[in-house]
Design an enzyme around this catalytic site. Structure first.
Site, PDB file in Angstrom:
ATOM      1  CG  HIS A 131      -1.914  -1.073   1.295  1.00 16.17           C
ATOM      2  ND1 HIS A 131      -1.831  -2.130   2.167  1.00 16.17           N
ATOM      3  CD2 HIS A 131      -3.048  -1.270   0.571  1.00 16.17           C
ATOM      4  CE1 HIS A 131      -2.869  -2.931   1.990  1.00 16.17           C
ATOM      5  NE2 HIS A 131      -3.619  -2.439   1.026  1.00 16.17           N
TER       6      HIS A 131
ATOM      7  N   GLY B 289      -2.501  -1.998  -7.570  1.00 20.92           N
ATOM      8  CA  GLY B 289      -1.359  -2.901  -7.482  1.00 20.92           C
ATOM      9  C   GLY B 289      -1.437  -4.015  -8.512  1.00 20.92           C
TER      10      GLY B 289
ATOM     11  CG  LEU C  70       4.937  -7.049   0.971  1.00 23.63           C
ATOM     12  CD1 LEU C  70       5.253  -5.665   1.535  1.00 23.63           C
ATOM     13  CD2 LEU C  70       5.449  -8.119   1.944  1.00 23.63           C
TER      14      LEU C  70
END
Ligand code: PAF
Length: 294
Positions: A36, A146, A183
């Site tokens: 993030h 993402g 992640l």
């Protein structure tokens, strides 16, 4: 940084800025990690005002237990957002986004078919609906997403094109731990043993990439690394002409997804798909997610 709960409050804060600033927007479900933060940094670098949202969207969960268990840490998220240069953090409640009587859904076809949809029915209807609502509330110039959620990116690009939304999409490369694991907010559900077993995913992507470069069977090479995991799919999807090896597998109680754009590994000097800038003005591609699965 200001945290705002209602759409009306957020609109008021944005309107007080006038028409000039370039607004960057990072939609999230919170439980922030460095993936993030990479989106926040990219937005901060490019835009005058950065808005992020934290909303665990119930309509994109097919399993209510999964929705209830999704990690939430509002005060930590506020600290990370402030430290990352977010100007406005939008933190609506479920009732703010889906007030009683809400009855409109956005149902993207094309890239929403297959892969995640086969295992999470209705997932992309929930994603597309909440994104359409968030984009209408924030009215961003640029949205940051993402690459880790490659199919979601394809669905949101389709939504933006089909609804003629006047915004650009930036796709930021997946952020990985030193050992290669992508992640994800869901990684907190992995036990130490699960965490080790989960490394089969980045290994499978690397094996698939190598097979692609050598002209071997990509899916078979990736699958060979995933022995012992419960595999939902291993597939080569075509997102806007970019062949992408995509994997979803369960490690213990945690479902993980990961992917790698295959052409980026063949031509390292070309701008990788993860960095590709696609604005709503670009069009003409059939974004059907054609894929091969075993
Ligand atoms: O990727 C996510 O965090 C979510 O799917 C999104 C785009 C914020 C929509 O709820």
């Amino acid at each position: 940084m200001k945290a705002l709960r209602t759409p009306a409050d957020l609109r008021q804060a944005l309107e007080s800025l006038g028409r000039g600033p370039i607004i960057g927007f990072v939609p999230t479900m919170g439980a922030f990690h460095d993936g993030h933060v990479a989106l926040f940094r990219a937005a901060r670098q490019e835009c005058d005002v950065v808005v992020a949202s934290v909303f665990v969207n119930p309509s994109q969960f097919s399993d209510p237990a999964d929705f209830a268990a999704y990690p939430r840490d509002r005060s930590r998220d506020e600290g990370v957002a402030a430290a990352s240069g977010i100007d406005l953090l939008f933190v609506p409640s479920v009732d703010d986004m889906y007030p009683p009587g809400h009855a409109t859904w956005v149902d993207v076809q094309g890239p929403a078919r297959g892969l995640e949809s086969d295992f999470r029915p209705g997932h992309f209807r929930g994603v597309a609906t909440i994104c359409a609502k968030l984009f209408d509330i924030v009215r961003p110039d640029v949205v940051f997403l993402g690459q880790k959620d490659a199919q979601q990116v394809a669905v949101i690009k389709q939504l933006v094109r089909d609804l003629n939304l006047d915004l650009a999409i930036r796709v930021i490369p997946t952020v990985r731990a030193a050992d290669g694991l992508a992640l994800s907010s869901r990684n907190v559900g992995l036990s130490a043993d699960d965490r080790t077993r989960a490394l089969a995913l980045p290994r499978a992507l690397a094996a698939g990439q190598a097979a692609y470069l050598e002209g071997r069977d990509v899916v078979a090479a990736a699958r060979a690394e995933l022995a012992g995991l419960e595999i939902d799919y291993v597939a080569v999807a075509d997102f806007e002409g970019q062949p992408t090896l995509a994997i979803a597998a369960r490690v213990g109680a945690t479902r993980l997804i990961d992917n790698v754009p295959l052409e980026a590994s063949r031509e390292p000097h070309e701008t990788p798909a993860g960095d590709r800038v696609v604005s709503s003005k670009e069009s003409g591609h059939d974004q059907q997610a054609a894929f091969r699965r075993t």
